[in-house]
Structure formats: C-alpha cells, structure tokens
Scaffold this active site. Structure first.
Site, PDB file in Angstrom:
ATOM      1  N   LYS A  19      40.586  39.628  44.571  1.00 31.44           N
ATOM      2  CA  LYS A  19      40.859  38.194  44.808  1.00 31.44           C
ATOM      3  C   LYS A  19      42.250  37.821  44.278  1.00 31.44           C
ATOM      4  O   LYS A  19      43.016  37.149  44.960  1.00 31.44           O
ATOM      5  CB  LYS A  19      39.793  37.315  44.128  1.00 31.44           C
ATOM      6  CG  LYS A  19      38.378  37.541  44.635  1.00 31.44           C
ATOM      7  CD  LYS A  19      37.378  36.605  43.999  1.00 31.44           C
ATOM      8  CE  LYS A  19      37.179  36.813  42.513  1.00 31.44           C
ATOM      9  NZ  LYS A  19      36.612  38.123  42.130  1.00 31.44           N
ATOM     10  N   ARG A  93      31.215  29.635  41.955  1.00 31.58           N
ATOM     11  CA  ARG A  93      30.552  30.903  41.688  1.00 31.58           C
ATOM     12  C   ARG A  93      29.037  30.759  41.635  1.00 31.58           C
ATOM     13  O   ARG A  93      28.325  31.744  41.415  1.00 31.58           O
ATOM     14  CB  ARG A  93      31.011  31.370  40.324  1.00 31.58           C
ATOM     15  CG  ARG A  93      31.646  32.710  40.305  1.00 31.58           C
ATOM     16  CD  ARG A  93      32.030  32.941  38.856  1.00 31.58           C
ATOM     17  NE  ARG A  93      32.460  34.261  38.614  1.00 31.58           N
ATOM     18  CZ  ARG A  93      33.733  34.632  38.653  1.00 31.58           C
ATOM     19  NH1 ARG A  93      34.673  33.796  38.995  1.00 31.58           N
ATOM     20  NH2 ARG A  93      34.036  35.857  38.360  1.00 31.58           N
ATOM     21  N   ARG A 127      42.803  48.607  35.283  1.00 32.47           N
ATOM     22  CA  ARG A 127      43.562  47.361  35.525  1.00 32.47           C
ATOM     23  C   ARG A 127      44.321  46.958  34.259  1.00 32.47           C
ATOM     24  O   ARG A 127      43.801  47.013  33.158  1.00 32.47           O
ATOM     25  CB  ARG A 127      42.621  46.222  35.913  1.00 32.47           C
ATOM     26  CG  ARG A 127      43.347  44.873  35.896  1.00 32.47           C
ATOM     27  CD  ARG A 127      42.606  43.782  36.610  1.00 32.47           C
ATOM     28  NE  ARG A 127      41.323  43.466  36.014  1.00 32.47           N
ATOM     29  CZ  ARG A 127      40.494  42.576  36.523  1.00 32.47           C
ATOM     30  NH1 ARG A 127      40.799  41.952  37.629  1.00 32.47           N
ATOM     31  NH2 ARG A 127      39.337  42.342  35.939  1.00 32.47           N
ATOM     32  N   ARG A 160      41.776  43.565  29.958  1.00 35.36           N
ATOM     33  CA  ARG A 160      40.860  42.464  29.690  1.00 35.36           C
ATOM     34  C   ARG A 160      39.657  42.958  28.900  1.00 35.36           C
ATOM     35  O   ARG A 160      39.140  44.048  29.140  1.00 35.36           O
ATOM     36  CB  ARG A 160      40.399  41.843  31.026  1.00 35.36           C
ATOM     37  CG  ARG A 160      41.381  40.822  31.533  1.00 35.36           C
ATOM     38  CD  ARG A 160      41.102  40.320  32.924  1.00 35.36           C
ATOM     39  NE  ARG A 160      39.719  39.986  33.238  1.00 35.36           N
ATOM     40  CZ  ARG A 160      39.334  39.501  34.417  1.00 35.36           C
ATOM     41  NH1 ARG A 160      40.221  39.270  35.370  1.00 35.36           N
ATOM     42  NH2 ARG A 160      38.066  39.238  34.654  1.00 35.36           N
ATOM     43  N   ARG A 171      28.730  41.928  35.004  1.00 38.82           N
ATOM     44  CA  ARG A 171      29.416  40.961  35.886  1.00 38.82           C
ATOM     45  C   ARG A 171      28.974  41.156  37.340  1.00 38.82           C
ATOM     46  O   ARG A 171      28.801  40.196  38.085  1.00 38.82           O
ATOM     47  CB  ARG A 171      30.938  41.125  35.765  1.00 38.82           C
ATOM     48  CG  ARG A 171      31.483  40.551  34.456  1.00 38.82           C
ATOM     49  CD  ARG A 171      32.857  41.096  34.119  1.00 38.82           C
ATOM     50  NE  ARG A 171      33.866  40.814  35.100  1.00 38.82           N
ATOM     51  CZ  ARG A 171      35.037  41.466  35.176  1.00 38.82           C
ATOM     52  NH1 ARG A 171      35.321  42.427  34.320  1.00 38.82           N
ATOM     53  NH2 ARG A 171      35.904  41.146  36.095  1.00 38.82           N
TER      54      ARG A 171
HETATM   55  P1  G5P Z   1      37.527  36.061  36.885  1.00 40.60           P
HETATM   56  O1  G5P Z   1      38.805  36.193  36.174  1.00 40.60           O
HETATM   57  O2  G5P Z   1      37.415  35.172  38.054  1.00 40.60           O
HETATM   58  P2  G5P Z   1      36.289  38.180  38.434  1.00 40.60           P
HETATM   59  O3  G5P Z   1      35.295  39.018  37.735  1.00 40.60           O
HETATM   60  O4  G5P Z   1      35.743  37.295  39.476  1.00 40.60           O
HETATM   61  O5  G5P Z   1      37.091  37.534  37.218  1.00 40.60           O
HETATM   62  P3  G5P Z   1      38.516  39.763  38.697  1.00 40.60           P
HETATM   63  O6  G5P Z   1      37.980  40.742  37.701  1.00 40.60           O
HETATM   64  O7  G5P Z   1      39.637  38.869  38.270  1.00 40.60           O
HETATM   65  O8  G5P Z   1      37.352  38.903  39.240  1.00 40.60           O
HETATM   66  P4  G5P Z   1      39.719  40.187  41.269  1.00 40.60           P
HETATM   67  O9  G5P Z   1      40.651  39.065  41.000  1.00 40.60           O
HETATM   68  O10 G5P Z   1      38.769  40.046  42.403  1.00 40.60           O
HETATM   69  O11 G5P Z   1      38.923  40.600  39.970  1.00 40.60           O
HETATM   70  O12 G5P Z   1      40.508  41.522  41.508  1.00 40.60           O
HETATM   71  P5  G5P Z   1      42.057  41.938  41.190  1.00 40.60           P
HETATM   72  O13 G5P Z   1      42.393  41.654  39.773  1.00 40.60           O
HETATM   73  O14 G5P Z   1      42.947  41.408  42.263  1.00 40.60           O
HETATM   74  O15 G5P Z   1      41.936  43.520  41.413  1.00 40.60           O
HETATM   75  C1  G5P Z   1      41.219  44.315  40.492  1.00 40.60           C
HETATM   76  C2  G5P Z   1      42.029  45.574  40.166  1.00 40.60           C
HETATM   77  O16 G5P Z   1      42.078  46.385  41.331  1.00 40.60           O
HETATM   78  C3  G5P Z   1      43.518  45.320  39.782  1.00 40.60           C
HETATM   79  O17 G5P Z   1      43.904  46.270  38.817  1.00 40.60           O
HETATM   80  C4  G5P Z   1      44.271  45.553  41.113  1.00 40.60           C
HETATM   81  O18 G5P Z   1      45.621  45.960  40.878  1.00 40.60           O
HETATM   82  C5  G5P Z   1      43.432  46.687  41.699  1.00 40.60           C
HETATM   83  N1  G5P Z   1      43.440  46.792  43.161  1.00 40.60           N
HETATM   84  C6  G5P Z   1      43.488  45.807  44.094  1.00 40.60           C
HETATM   85  N2  G5P Z   1      43.442  46.325  45.326  1.00 40.60           N
HETATM   86  C7  G5P Z   1      43.352  47.680  45.183  1.00 40.60           C
HETATM   87  C8  G5P Z   1      43.271  48.780  46.086  1.00 40.60           C
HETATM   88  O19 G5P Z   1      43.286  48.635  47.318  1.00 40.60           O
HETATM   89  N3  G5P Z   1      43.168  50.030  45.532  1.00 40.60           N
HETATM   90  C9  G5P Z   1      43.173  50.241  44.167  1.00 40.60           C
HETATM   91  N4  G5P Z   1      43.073  51.499  43.700  1.00 40.60           N
HETATM   92  N5  G5P Z   1      43.244  49.224  43.282  1.00 40.60           N
HETATM   93  C10 G5P Z   1      43.336  47.967  43.783  1.00 40.60           C
HETATM   94  O20 G5P Z   1      36.388  35.618  35.870  1.00 40.60           O
HETATM   95  C11 G5P Z   1      36.234  36.222  34.618  1.00 40.60           C
HETATM   96  C12 G5P Z   1      35.069  35.584  33.884  1.00 40.60           C
HETATM   97  O21 G5P Z   1      35.340  34.201  33.659  1.00 40.60           O
HETATM   98  C13 G5P Z   1      34.149  33.430  33.807  1.00 40.60           C
HETATM   99  C14 G5P Z   1      33.012  34.433  33.963  1.00 40.60           C
HETATM  100  O22 G5P Z   1      32.533  34.780  32.677  1.00 40.60           O
HETATM  101  C15 G5P Z   1      33.733  35.618  34.618  1.00 40.60           C
HETATM  102  O23 G5P Z   1      33.043  36.841  34.423  1.00 40.60           O
HETATM  103  N6  G5P Z   1      34.282  32.551  34.974  1.00 40.60           N
HETATM  104  C16 G5P Z   1      33.362  31.678  35.379  1.00 40.60           C
HETATM  105  N7  G5P Z   1      32.145  31.348  34.903  1.00 40.60           N
HETATM  106  C17 G5P Z   1      31.448  30.421  35.573  1.00 40.60           C
HETATM  107  N8  G5P Z   1      31.878  29.817  36.703  1.00 40.60           N
HETATM  108  C18 G5P Z   1      33.107  30.122  37.214  1.00 40.60           C
HETATM  109  N9  G5P Z   1      33.531  29.519  38.349  1.00 40.60           N
HETATM  110  C19 G5P Z   1      33.898  31.081  36.550  1.00 40.60           C
HETATM  111  N10 G5P Z   1      35.128  31.595  36.782  1.00 40.60           N
HETATM  112  C20 G5P Z   1      35.337  32.491  35.827  1.00 40.60           C
HETATM  113 MG    MG Z   2      41.019  37.805  39.328  1.00 40.83          MG
END
Ligand code: G5P
Ligand code: MG
Length: 223
Positions: A19, A93, A127, A160, A171
C-alpha cells in the site's frame, strides 16, 4: 494528469501488500495527498506523545487501535484538508471505520491490493522504513542507495517493531477477521477494484491505467 475536481480514494490490502509503495507512485503520478494511518500513529509514537505511547502497545502486539480513537483521528485530519484530493492508506480497517468515513466523505475509488500472505511474510522481515516520511525500502526489491540510510534526507532507516514474524502473523489474522469484511462493504457498493499479484512492478501498470481512465472520465464529467 491534472485534476479539475477533488478526487478521493482509498487503498486497501493486507499488511505488507505494498500500500505504501503503490501510494508513493500514485501521489507522484496523480498528485493526490497521501494519508497513511500507520505513518500518523508512528509519528505520535516517535514524538513520545501520551497518545502515541498508549497506541504503541496495541501496534506492537499486532492489534488494531480502537475504532473510535482511529475514526476521530483520521476524520479530523481529513476535515482539516478540506478541499484537497487524497488517498487514504490503512483506513478504514473495520466496517465501523468504513461507515464513519462513508458518513463524512464521498469516496471516488477503492483500490484493493491482493497479494498472497506467503509473499508478504518474506517482504516484511526485510523492510526498512524512514519513519519521518514513511518511505519504505526492501533489501531485495528497492534497496536504499546507501545501506541503512534514507535516499532523500540521508537519515537513518529503522525496522518497524511490528515487523517481527510473530507480530506479522497476528496482523495478518486481524486483517482476515476485521478488515476483509470492509472489502465486502465496498464491493456491495460497486466501488472495489482488486489488483492481484506477487510483484508491485507488475501490479502498478494496471493501477495506473485504471486511475488514468477514472481521472479522464472524472474530468469530463466536471468539464
Ligand atoms: P500500517 O502502517 O497501516 P499495514 O500492516 O497495513 O501497516 P504495512 O505494513 O505498512 O501495512 P504496506 O504499506 O501495505 O504494509 O506495504 P509496503 O510498506 O508498501 O511494502 C512492504 C514491504 O515490501 C516494503 O519493504 C516494500 O519495499 C516491499 N515491497 C513492495 N513491493 C514489493 C515487491 O514487488 N517485491 C518485493 N520483494 N518487495 C516489495 O499499520 C500499522 C499498525 O497501526 C495500527 C494497527 O495496529 C496496524 O497493525 N493501525 C490501525 N489500527 C486501527 N485502525 C486503523 N485504521 C489503523 N491503521 C493503522
Ligand atoms: Mg504502509
């Protein structure tokens, strides 16, 4: 492409589905403001505010922050932006959050990244994040130019606290039970567009093409 009217989108997908990565490309290409609920929470934790420290316990255990707290926080940020186009990442979410958003704003597009959990587990352990901006790197996929440091500011990158294998599993579980019903919420309204795959570089051209199409028809309707 220049937008003639306010355009509001949501990006969804499991933890680590890309995302943040795709949002960075969308904001660069289409100029929407990126609002990431996780980045906002981590900024509060980093600033050691009372709120941030309270929320850190939830986040580090892979649990969701309570709905009322989260909806109040994000909706007040959105209201402060007033006449802006935005892309919401990480909110809503839960169905309760989706209903709160629905009651306050019209959303024009919901992008859903559908990436297998096995792919995600591998990604998250390699990451690295620049906390102040939310920029993300990956040792295999998009490494920083200088290992351990942000490309833009030169500041240090961190891993993180919620990217440990056990917390990632929790998660993903919470995503299945609490967030998947939100997909149905938007699907039933005919708003959900799903992009499936294991590589962001293969998913991105489809997201970009779809947004280009939406923006064109959006601008025509306004003109
Ligand atoms: P976050 O911060 O919203 P998540 O768990 O939803 O966290 P996250 O972990 O931030 O989502 P993302 O943004 O979907 O993941 O993914 P990203 O960071 O872009 O990519 C992940 C990794 O993969 C990176 O290292 C990237 O470089 C790599 N990557 C991307 N594409 C590729 C690919 O094609 N190949 C490879 N090899 N790598 C790739 O929320 C965190 C916490 O905050 C709270 C909750 O506790 C949550 O767990 N929270 C909420 N709680 C309640 N309600 C809400 N609305 C909340 N929002 C947050
Ligand atoms: Mg994210």
């Amino acid at each position: 492409m220049v937008l003639q009217k306010i355009f509001r989108a949501v990006i969804m997908g499991p933890p680590g589905s890309g995302k943040g990565t795709v949002s960075a490309r969308i904001t660069k290409t289409f100029g929407l403001n990126h609002i990431s609920s996780g980045d906002i929470l981590r900024a509060s934790i980093n600033a050691k505010t009372e709120f941030g420290l309270l929320m850190k316990a939830c986040i580090d255990q892979g649990q969701l922050v309570p709905d009322d707290v989260m909806s109040r926080l994000i909706l007040s940020d959105l209201r402060a932006m007033d006449h802006s186009s935005w892309l919401l990442d990480g909110f809503p979410r839960t169905v309760s959050q989706a209903e709160a958003l629905d009651g306050a704003f019209t959303v024009d597009s919901v992008i859903n990244l559908d990436v297998p959990f096995q792919t995600i587990k591998q990604r998250l352990t390699s990451r690295w994040t620049h906390l102040p901006s939310g920029r993300v790197y990956n040792i295999d996929f998009n490494p920083p130019k200088v290992p351990g440091f942000d490309d833009v500011t030169g500041e240090p990158l961190v891993q993180r606290d919620d990217d440990t294998p056990d917390t990632v599993t929790r998660r993903l579980k919470s995503y299945e039970t609490q967030t998947e019903p939100v997909l149905e919420f938007y699907r039933s309204k005919g708003m959900l567009e799903t992009f499936s795959g294991t590589e962001t570089n293969k998913i991105w051209p489809h997201v970009e093409a779809s947004l280009h199409k939406k923006f064109s028809s959006f601008n025509q309707r306004v003109a």
